[in-house]
Design a protein around this motif. Structure first.
Motif, PDB file in Angstrom:
ATOM      1  N   ARG A   1       0.509  -1.314  -0.374  1.00  0.00           N
ATOM      2  CA  ARG A   1      -0.087   0.045  -0.048  1.00  0.00           C
ATOM      3  C   ARG A   1       0.747   1.408   0.169  1.00  0.00           C
TER       4      ARG A   1
ATOM      5  N   PRO B   1      -7.551  -0.978  -0.149  1.00  0.00           N
ATOM      6  CA  PRO B   1      -8.782  -1.047  -0.802  1.00  0.00           C
ATOM      7  C   PRO B   1     -10.316  -2.354   0.352  1.00  0.00           C
TER       8      PRO B   1
ATOM      9  N   SER C   1      -7.942  -6.771  -5.375  1.00  0.00           N
ATOM     10  CA  SER C   1      -6.621  -5.735  -4.874  1.00  0.00           C
ATOM     11  C   SER C   1      -6.225  -5.897  -3.583  1.00  0.00           C
TER      12      SER C   1
END
Length: 357
Positions: free
Chosen positions: A56, A65, A70
């Motif tokens: 991230r 997410p 994802s």
């Protein structure tokens, strides 16, 4: 703690990662701690979080997410970065590391569980430090741990560890009065603490994981990982956080596996007489079997049921096809060359339902 110990240290995302990325000083200090423990004769394994958080940060995302695809992509990116950081930090202290990415199936399936144990034996012989994480890129909901607290407890059981240290961003389990509970007992009133931004599991998951491991004979501590000296305090017999003492009647490794790690592949239904025998800790014989449900092979785990009552869980000596063939028959009626075991489930490989709760 006298003598050499097998120690599992679980490090949460909030200890390793912040908004700026990896906290390199923390990882280097962790490597130093492990190096010193090993120099004193201890074996150490790390259960690490942080792959998703590092992915991230690396991709510049402001929040995690929500969709699984994802999340898995972030973990695929972050895991490479995370292991590279571990490699460099531990190499500085002359330590070699090995990556183990696991799912629930690696514990639930007996053959994979034993293969995992063999791998750990091989790593230990060579002085290599296992660095364990969930295999997030392939784990779907059915085989996910959900958090690495649960993974660390399962790993500690599988490795037959002496000590499990859950490092977190608080000082331990906080009671309703705002103080750290030094020794946990079930039913204790707890303060409400919100989950942190990078972590997946809150204090409830840590408590559940600690209870799982302590019932299996592991000495468990929840302590603040922002002060890694707490690890030395625990090993030296101090309690800088919350302790979960090993159960006085600890489960054997096989019973721990049956209760916490295995996943039943089918069901065997039995008659009333066999139900009574199983309550008296007898083995399950073919003569008392009424029917079989599901598809399983020799060595798989099954649930044993009478009517609507779950009697327990055990390792079947026979496949579902074989059980269907021999149900209702006496062991003396069966050809020994085809059915070498008298018992479908031996008493030593069975755990009663009351012990599963």
């Amino acid at each position: 703690m006298a003598g050499a110990r097998k120690i599992v240290i679980k490090v949460g995302s909030n200890i390793l990662v912040d908004k700026g990325g990896l906290r390199k000083r923390v990882l280097i200090e962790l490597a130093r701690v492990v190096s010193e423990l090993r120099s004193k004769g201890h074996s150490v394994a790390i259960v690490t979080s942080g792959a998703g958080a590092m992915g991230r940060v690396h991709l510049g995302l402001s929040s995690s997410p929500k969709d699984m695809i994802s999340k898995q992509a972030l973990c695929a990116v972050g895991q490479v970065l995370l292991m590279h950081a571990y490699l460099e930090a531990f190499e500085f202290y002359g330590l070699r590391v090995a990556q183990l990415l696991l799912t629930r199936d690696d514990f639930a399936e007996r053959s994979r569980f034993l293969n995992l144990r063999n791998t750990l034996i091989g790593l230990e012989k060579r002085g290599i430090v296992p660095v364990v994480n969930e295999n997030d890129t392939v784990a779907v909901e059915e085989i996910r741990f959900g958090d690495n607290d649960t993974l660390s407890a399962m790993f500690a059981i599988a490795w037959d560890a002496d000590v499990l240290i859950l490092l977190t961003s608080v000082d331990g389990v906080i009671g309703a009065d705002g103080r750290v509970i030094e020794e946990y007992s079930e039913g204790a009133e707890l303060a409400k603490i919100e989950k942190t931004s990078f972590g997946a599991g809150g204090i409830d998951t840590k408590i559940s994981a600690a209870l799982m491991a302590s019932e299996s004979g592991v000495d468990v501590y929840i302590a603040n990982g922002n002060e890694l000296g707490n690890v030395f305090k625990i090993v030296d017999g101090e309690n800088p956080g919350t302790r979960f003492r090993p159960s006085g009647t600890s489960l054997t490794l096989k019973k721990s596996w049956l209760k916490y790690l295995s996943q039943p592949k089918g069901r065997i239904y039995v008659d009333a007489g066999t139900s009574s025998a199983l309550h008296s800790r007898k083995s399950l014989l073919p003569v008392g079997i009424v029917s079989v449900e599901g598809t399983f092979e020799r060595g798989d785990v099954v649930e044993v049921v009478h009517g609507a009552e779950l009697l327990g869980r055990g390792i079947s000596n026979y496949s579902s096809t074989e059980v269907a063939q021999i149900k209702g028959k006496r062991s003396s009626e069966l050809p020994e060359e085809l059915f070498p075991y008298e018992e479908v489930v031996h008493a030593d490989n069975f755990i009663p339902a009351k012990e599963l709760r």
